[in-house]
Write an enzyme that holds these catalytic residues in place. Structure first.
Site, PDB file in Angstrom:
ATOM      1  N   SER A 117      55.771  -4.089  93.671  1.00  0.00           N
ATOM      2  CA  SER A 117      54.438  -3.926  94.258  1.00  0.00           C
ATOM      3  C   SER A 117      54.275  -2.469  94.718  1.00  0.00           C
ATOM      4  O   SER A 117      54.535  -1.553  93.934  1.00  0.00           O
ATOM      5  CB  SER A 117      54.262  -4.923  95.403  1.00  0.00           C
ATOM      6  OG  SER A 117      52.917  -4.998  95.808  1.00  0.00           O
ATOM      7  N   ASP A 174      49.670 -12.237  87.237  1.00  0.00           N
ATOM      8  CA  ASP A 174      49.397 -11.360  88.391  1.00  0.00           C
ATOM      9  C   ASP A 174      47.959 -10.842  88.295  1.00  0.00           C
ATOM     10  O   ASP A 174      47.592 -10.182  87.324  1.00  0.00           O
ATOM     11  CB  ASP A 174      50.395 -10.194  88.367  1.00  0.00           C
ATOM     12  CG  ASP A 174      50.387  -9.359  89.647  1.00  0.00           C
ATOM     13  OD1 ASP A 174      49.355  -9.328  90.342  1.00  0.00           O
ATOM     14  OD2 ASP A 174      51.420  -8.731  89.938  1.00  0.00           O
ATOM     15  N   HIS A 189      51.427 -12.392  91.568  1.00  0.00           N
ATOM     16  CA  HIS A 189      52.054 -11.192  92.116  1.00  0.00           C
ATOM     17  C   HIS A 189      53.328 -11.531  92.893  1.00  0.00           C
ATOM     18  O   HIS A 189      54.268 -10.739  92.930  1.00  0.00           O
ATOM     19  CB  HIS A 189      51.048 -10.471  93.018  1.00  0.00           C
ATOM     20  CG  HIS A 189      51.527  -9.130  93.480  1.00  0.00           C
ATOM     21  ND1 HIS A 189      51.840  -8.116  92.604  1.00  0.00           N
ATOM     22  CD2 HIS A 189      51.767  -8.625  94.712  1.00  0.00           C
ATOM     23  CE1 HIS A 189      52.251  -7.054  93.284  1.00  0.00           C
ATOM     24  NE2 HIS A 189      52.220  -7.334  94.559  1.00  0.00           N
TER      25      HIS A 189
END
Lengths: 497, 497
Positions: free
Chosen positions: A224, A444, A478
């Site tokens: 991330s 995601d 995610h």
């Protein structure tokens, strides 16, 4: 008149008393009672609790209080017991200002043993709101945010590697950020804190590495926002980064991700408690934080996961609500469906756990991250791996300089690349000699799989012949990097070995 | 120390005066000035304007004021000049209560000429926040929300068809909703208004059709929430609906769409002005409405569209902000990128245009929409096309009743159908004899293309042999139905002819 007839026998109306107890619009339409909204009353109740706790304190709460209320490891300034603090007494140059940050603290934790020649170091970068507590330690036995990925025999094997994880500059878990005291004023920086970049975060980490005598990283690893830092580390210090792992990140924040973070900042900054960021001697903007976290949570998983996990299930009714088993339920304006209860709970459990200003500053740093050459050239930073004149000569229009970017034979140029890909490839050229793992997840919605392909394509187009690229399926979106030890962990283990 | 060196010449610090004028954190870090936040100050400024306007009124504002501030057609109750109102003096049965709505108004507009035998009627259903003003009329020349789709020679050709569009029950553009006066109390219903369903909205429309003497619709047409109504019309009154057009809708709201609407309701209900819905004698929750609209706007387009339209472009700086041309810009915490300015503007332009309670009630009705048999069976409604006993006998476990659903030879069952598809097919069986157009958009993140396939699959599985199915590409996402006259309009024209 042909209105559809009623099929079911007339439903029993709630009694007046039950109506008041039930939440919102469960009352018959003509009831004189005003409906109740427990989901809204929760904000006021939280405010009252905080107010009472605030009044009970002998002195105004310290910035640390804001972060210390949740499940993250407790930090007891100025003598942390569960993590280390390195105080850097020299200025930190800043990407967006000529005036540096005068000095800074950086909180960190480590796992494993540093080898005698200090060549087994993995620098682990965190996502937005994580602390340095990536895994449990003797000083803090609470599970870390990557507990299953770090340890003896685990994907990041501490029998081999010495792992360092820091709290980023701008954060609130021990590193200098908006809630820290500014020496010049003796008060929290609040929104007088300078806007920091992902590159500034990494430069602060390298100051720590200097302090520890680590000249070169075995690998820079992140997921991330951590993946952004991982790429930024390779760009700033190519000679000091042996390998890069970029999981569910990006090299250029997309407008749709910016939109989701902007929505979060907007609801947070609209909370009257936020007070332009100067809330440290009052109550924090807990309602804005809850609402922001609800929005963020939507971006962390995926529609298919919610279909499987929640579908259209209704929330269980508490025993205090009158509802005979098996009878139909009257809907309410507060949460009815499990997906709503889930979002509500996620917001509630986060709203006092993290500093609001840190959320604003760090999410802004993510928005500003852009490794295209044209964007990098406007910043007060440079890569130590490229001579300035080389960058300067490549300025005017990167799309007109195809000779600056190539593509390996084993990986031909992508079909329908975004128009800025050559610009991104030119910007990422300093990373061309660093073996890089790029891993993305098809479900995601925050860091889309297209962005993962973009990172790999830009690296390859910039001349990097050692890009490993994986795409994962599944429905975890995610959050996959937090969950999928088998696949995410397996790819990391293989790449690091 | 190996922090990256500064490449650019030291950037000029803003003067103290400029620093105050610039928004947020443009000040040097040690500046004693507090930063300014124009994006936050906008809320207070709006509040002040509303307060002044409120004080200038001789009496508390009427509910109509809340809706009359924007570009939608003005409604001057009780004598509307730009649309018709039908007052239904009889009760409207409600899906979730045994107590009906005592009576109701329904606002509507028409285009074209009703044929002598009243067989050329198209009932057009609206999305969440639209009024009955789908196209310009002699009484209101302002362009409608589907201006390019309705008119002589247009996809819905008013040389052939008589088009009726209503404001839905629960709305605020002339039809009865939370802002309407409750006869029993003489005050606005506010949140004492009963929760309405998509089916209730349609039943109110059919009361209007009865009033107009229209026995059977040529077609029921709708997009987004209008598509839900269109399907609900076919379910409630199969003998009275000739064709169905369902564009970018769903037959079962997905948890991810519920999540996005829940986030909107949450920010709106957290606005102190909302006051549990009782704001009609005070100021409306304009800040909550703005924040809710920002979130909604994110779901209306697509990431690829924003990539093309905004990319990472910065907002233009107003002349009042000091910024020498060509020099690097210092970022601020308020909007920097064009995508942020766009969302901010969308929220700002909507926040006084629509009634907050209507938004809450109608978005809730969308969340509750579910045409699976098991969900329909728990409601106070029934289809006039299926004998109650047939429905009753199909109750317990619809997945155990494969004989109730089939699939045409030309359309074999889908691969990897969702587990609830047989339940949905069973629920949608009343529509099996109605030719239906299902159209979806691949870039739609709110009503995903998977949901469009689901509608078509469920109809076909329920025995409907006349399902036309189209998927559109492009980057316009959910808003495609408002924009793409060529493709959306073409499919409608072909299907209706």
């Amino acid at each position: 008149m042909s209105l559809a007839r009623l099929k079911l026998p007339a439903r029993r109306l709630p009694t007046r008393a039950a109506c008041v107890r039930l939440s919102s619009t469960a009352c018959p339409p003509s009831s004189p009672n005003r409906p109740l909204f427990p989901c809204v009353d929760a904000h006021a109740a939280r405010e009252s609790r905080l107010m009472a706790s605030f009044a009970a304190q002998s002195s105004p709460h310290t910035p640390g209080d804001v972060c210390d209320t949740g499940p993250e490891p407790p930090y007891a300034r100025p003598n942390p017991t569960s993590y280390h603090i390195y105080h850097h007494r020299h200025p930190l140059p800043l990407t967006y200002y000529s005036t540096p940050l005068p000095s800074f603290d950086i909180a960190y934790e480590t796992w494993g043993t540093l080898s005698p020649n200090k060549d087994n170091v993995i620098l682990l970068h965190t996502g937005l709101s994580a602390s340095s507590h990536a895994a449990s330690t003797p000083a803090n036995s609470a599970p870390g945010w990557w507990e299953n990925f770090i340890g003896p025999g685990k994907p990041i094997d501490t029998n081999t590697f010495f792992v360092i994880c820091t709290n980023v500059i701008g954060g609130c878990y021990g590193s200098t950020g908006p809630s820290s005291i500014e020496d010049a004023t003796g008060k929290p920086w609040a929104t007088r804190f300078p806007i920091v970049s992902i590159f500034d975060m990494v430069n602060a980490q390298f100051a720590l590495l200097d302090h520890l005598g680590v000249q070169k990283l075995y690998a820079s690893v992140g997921c991330s926002m951590g993946a952004m830092q991982s790429l930024a580390a390779g760009w700033l210090h190519p000679q000091r980064v042996g390998k890069i792992v970029s999981i569910s990140g990006t090299a250029r924040s997309s407008p749709s991700a910016v939109a989701m973070r902007f929505a979060q900042r907007s609801v947070l900054m609209a909370d009257p408690n936020w007070n332009n960021g100067f809330y440290y001697d009052g109550l924090p903007p807990h309602t804005g934080m809850k609402l922001a976290r609800q929005i963020a949570t939507i971006t962390y998983r995926s529609g298919p996961e919610w279909d499987q996990r929640f579908g259209r299930q209704l929330r269980p009714l508490p025993d205090t609500e009158e509802h005979p088993p098996g009878s139909p339920r009257t809907p309410v304006l507060c949460p009815d469906l499990l997906i709503e209860t889930y979002l509500d709970h996620q917001g509630e459990s986060f709203c006092l756990k993290y500093d609001a200003n840190s959320l604003i500053y760090i999410s802004k740093a993510m928005d500003l991250f852009d490794m295209t050459l044209s964007a990098l050239e406007s910043l007060n930073i440079q890569s130590s791996g490229v001579h300035p004149s080389a960058l300067d000569s490549a300025s005017s229009d990167p799309t007109q300089q195809p000779h600056r970017t190539s593509h390996s034979k084993s990986h031909p140029p992508p079909v329908n690349p975004p128009p800025y890909l050559p610009d991104l490839a030119a910007g990422m050229q300093p990373l061309k000699n660093i073996p890089t793992l790029v891993l993305g997840v098809q479900s995601d919605i925050l860091f889309t799989v297209e962005q993962q392909r973009e990172v790999a394509d830009a690296l390859r187009m910039g001349g990097n012949e050692n890009v490993s690229y994986y795409e994962l399926g599944g429905v975890w979106g995610h959050d996959t990097f937090l969950i999928d030890v088998l696949n995410v962990g397996g790819a990391i283990r293989g790449f690091l070995s």
